[in-house]
Design an enzyme around this catalytic site. Structure first.
Site, PDB file in Angstrom:
ATOM      1  CG  ASP A  21      -9.919   6.264   1.557  1.00 13.23           C
ATOM      2  OD1 ASP A  21      -9.363   5.056   1.853  1.00 13.23           O
ATOM      3  OD2 ASP A  21     -10.372   6.754   0.275  1.00 13.23           O
ATOM      4  N   GLY A  22      -8.603   6.200   4.375  1.00 15.07           N
ATOM      5  CA  GLY A  22      -7.522   7.071   4.761  1.00 15.07           C
ATOM      6  C   GLY A  22      -6.544   6.236   5.939  1.00 15.07           C
ATOM      7  N   GLY A  24      -4.226   4.058   5.640  1.00 16.18           N
ATOM      8  CA  GLY A  24      -3.040   3.710   5.105  1.00 16.18           C
ATOM      9  C   GLY A  24      -2.307   5.178   5.406  1.00 16.18           C
ATOM     10  CG  HIS A  38      -5.921  -1.357   7.839  1.00 21.21           C
ATOM     11  ND1 HIS A  38      -6.752  -0.565   7.066  1.00 21.21           N
ATOM     12  CD2 HIS A  38      -5.090  -2.051   7.051  1.00 21.21           C
ATOM     13  CE1 HIS A  38      -6.165  -0.519   6.044  1.00 21.21           C
ATOM     14  NE2 HIS A  38      -5.128  -1.149   5.937  1.00 21.21           N
ATOM     15  CB  SER A  66     -14.132  -2.505  -2.207  1.00 27.82           C
ATOM     16  OG  SER A  66     -12.704  -2.417  -2.542  1.00 27.82           O
ATOM     17  CD  GLU A  68     -13.670  -2.829  -7.191  1.00 26.38           C
ATOM     18  OE1 GLU A  68     -14.162  -2.531  -5.769  1.00 26.38           O
ATOM     19  OE2 GLU A  68     -14.188  -3.118  -7.955  1.00 26.38           O
ATOM     20  NE  ARG A  72      -6.356  -1.518  -0.602  1.00 30.82           N
ATOM     21  CZ  ARG A  72      -6.341  -0.538   0.609  1.00 30.82           C
ATOM     22  NH1 ARG A  72      -6.278  -0.404   1.852  1.00 30.82           N
ATOM     23  NH2 ARG A  72      -7.304   0.449   0.157  1.00 30.82           N
ATOM     24  CG  LEU A 132     -27.225   1.131  14.314  1.00 26.66           C
ATOM     25  CD1 LEU A 132     -27.801   2.168  13.526  1.00 26.66           C
ATOM     26  CD2 LEU A 132     -25.908   1.497  14.919  1.00 26.66           C
TER      27      LEU A 132
HETATM   28  C1  IPE Z   1     -12.798   2.297  -0.533  1.00 19.38           C
HETATM   29  O1  IPE Z   1     -11.730   2.546  -0.312  1.00 19.38           O
HETATM   30  C2  IPE Z   1     -13.079   0.823   0.071  1.00 19.38           C
HETATM   31  C3  IPE Z   1     -13.313   0.788   1.682  1.00 19.38           C
HETATM   32  C4  IPE Z   1     -13.152   1.903   2.189  1.00 19.38           C
HETATM   33  C5  IPE Z   1     -13.351  -0.599   1.996  1.00 19.38           C
HETATM   34  P1  IPE Z   1     -10.349   2.670  -1.351  1.00 19.38           P
HETATM   35  O2  IPE Z   1      -9.143   3.050  -0.560  1.00 19.38           O
HETATM   36  O3  IPE Z   1     -10.079   1.133  -1.538  1.00 19.38           O
HETATM   37  O4  IPE Z   1     -10.500   3.132  -2.494  1.00 19.38           O
HETATM   38  P2  IPE Z   1      -9.952   3.869  -3.884  1.00 19.38           P
HETATM   39  O5  IPE Z   1      -9.211   2.646  -4.285  1.00 19.38           O
HETATM   40  O6  IPE Z   1      -9.059   4.756  -3.433  1.00 19.38           O
HETATM   41  O7  IPE Z   1     -10.918   4.459  -4.707  1.00 19.38           O
HETATM   42  C1  IPE Z   2      -9.371   2.423   4.377  1.00 19.54           C
HETATM   43  O1  IPE Z   2      -8.239   2.908   4.372  1.00 19.54           O
HETATM   44  C2  IPE Z   2      -9.427   0.936   4.625  1.00 19.54           C
HETATM   45  C3  IPE Z   2      -9.743  -0.215   3.520  1.00 19.54           C
HETATM   46  C4  IPE Z   2     -10.004   0.212   2.275  1.00 19.54           C
HETATM   47  C5  IPE Z   2      -9.850  -1.500   3.879  1.00 19.54           C
HETATM   48  P1  IPE Z   2      -7.076   2.652   3.098  1.00 19.54           P
HETATM   49  O2  IPE Z   2      -6.363   1.631   3.642  1.00 19.54           O
HETATM   50  O3  IPE Z   2      -7.607   2.772   1.839  1.00 19.54           O
HETATM   51  O4  IPE Z   2      -6.145   4.073   3.270  1.00 19.54           O
HETATM   52  P2  IPE Z   2      -5.450   4.880   2.260  1.00 19.54           P
HETATM   53  O5  IPE Z   2      -6.405   5.275   1.528  1.00 19.54           O
HETATM   54  O6  IPE Z   2      -4.354   4.047   1.681  1.00 19.54           O
HETATM   55  O7  IPE Z   2      -5.044   6.148   3.079  1.00 19.54           O
HETATM   56 MG    MG Z   3      -8.091   4.269   0.501  1.00 18.75          MG
END
Ligand code: IPE
Ligand code: IPE
Ligand code: MG
Length: 246
Positions: A21-22, A24, A38, A66, A68, A72, A132
């Protein structure tokens, strides 16, 4: 000096799962488009996968998209799918060289046909590798997976193929997306968020959780070693007392 020298190689987590995560926020902090985040996240995937293979972790499961995440903006989803295809094409050699088997969990039918085709191709090419197992969670949601499982088992009960008394952990395991995926030992989430976001609810029942503030594109092998070291300094009691474990 690398933290690797402090890791006990005989006590590695058998199965590491990561909520990557992170991306964005990483891009935003640099005034860049989310998609660049990404792309840089994909570089971290490569480093973490290669490191896990090198130190002999047996299972690595990465939450890549995910159920969910379909909500996006359309363009972001399209670019993520494109990145997935190009990464698979580019990294199939890396997988072969490092003896890594690719696997997936999730609702693959909901992915664009060309993504599903590319995945099938790489899964087929790497099917005999055994250093792995790298599992990508794509269009994955744990609740959806459990609903699928309950539906399939109910149907078997209805058709007298199994009796309700015989439903146990292994029956449930056998109906998940991947029958061979063992329980998670160490679950890592980057970016400072401390939630599970519908990931592997069944398999993390006794996982050790590690939350890192680092944004995924900045996460590197030393951060992975730090998580493993932290894991190795915990006592996993599985309901028992400390004394019983001695
Ligand atoms: C979780 O991250 C899904 C993935 C890392 C693929 P999100 O960024 O979608 O999660 P939420 O919405 O902040 O919980
Ligand atoms: C994780 O990073 C990648 C996916 C969920 C596909 P994010 O895209 O959720 O990045 P943030 O949480 O917005 O920083
Ligand atoms: Mg995220």
């Amino acid at each position: 000096m690398s933290l690797l020298s402090e890791i006990n190689i005989d006590q590695l987590p058998n199965h590491i799962a990561i909520i990557m995560d992170g991306n964005g926020r990483w891009a935003k902090s640099k005034g860049l488009l989310r998609n660049i985040g990404h792309q840089n996240g994909a570089k971290t995937v490569k480093e973490v996968v290669e490191t896990c293979a090198k130190i002999n972790v047996k299972y690595l499961t990465l939450y890549a998209f995910s159920t969910e995440n379909w909500n996006r903006p359309k363009l972001e989803v399209e670019l993520l799918m494109k990145l997935l295809i190009s990464s698979l094409k580019k990294e199939v050699e890396t997988l072969q060289k490092n003896n890594i088997k690719l696997s997936t969990i999730g609702n693959l039918n909901s992915l664009p046909t060309i993504v599903a085709k590319e995945l099938k191709d790489v899964i087929e090419k790497t099917k005999d590798n055994n250093r792995l197992t790298l599992t990508l969670a794509l269009s994955y949601g744990s609740r959806e997976e459990l609903i699928k499982t309950i539906k399939e088992i109910s149907l078997k009960v209805k058709n007298n193929l199994i009796s309700p008394e015989n439903i146990d952990k292994s029956v449930i395991n056998n109906h998940l997306y991947d029958h061979y995926l063992p329980d998670v030992d160490l679950l890592i989430r980057t970016s400072g968020e401390q939630r599970i976001s519908n990931f592997l609810l069944w398999e993390i029942a006794y996982a050790e959780l590690f939350f890192s503030d680092i944004l995924w594109p900045d996460f590197n092998k030393e951060n992975l070693f730090e998580a493993i070291l932290n894991y190795q300094n915990r006592e996993r009691r599985f309901g028992k007392t400390s004394d019983q474990l001695k």
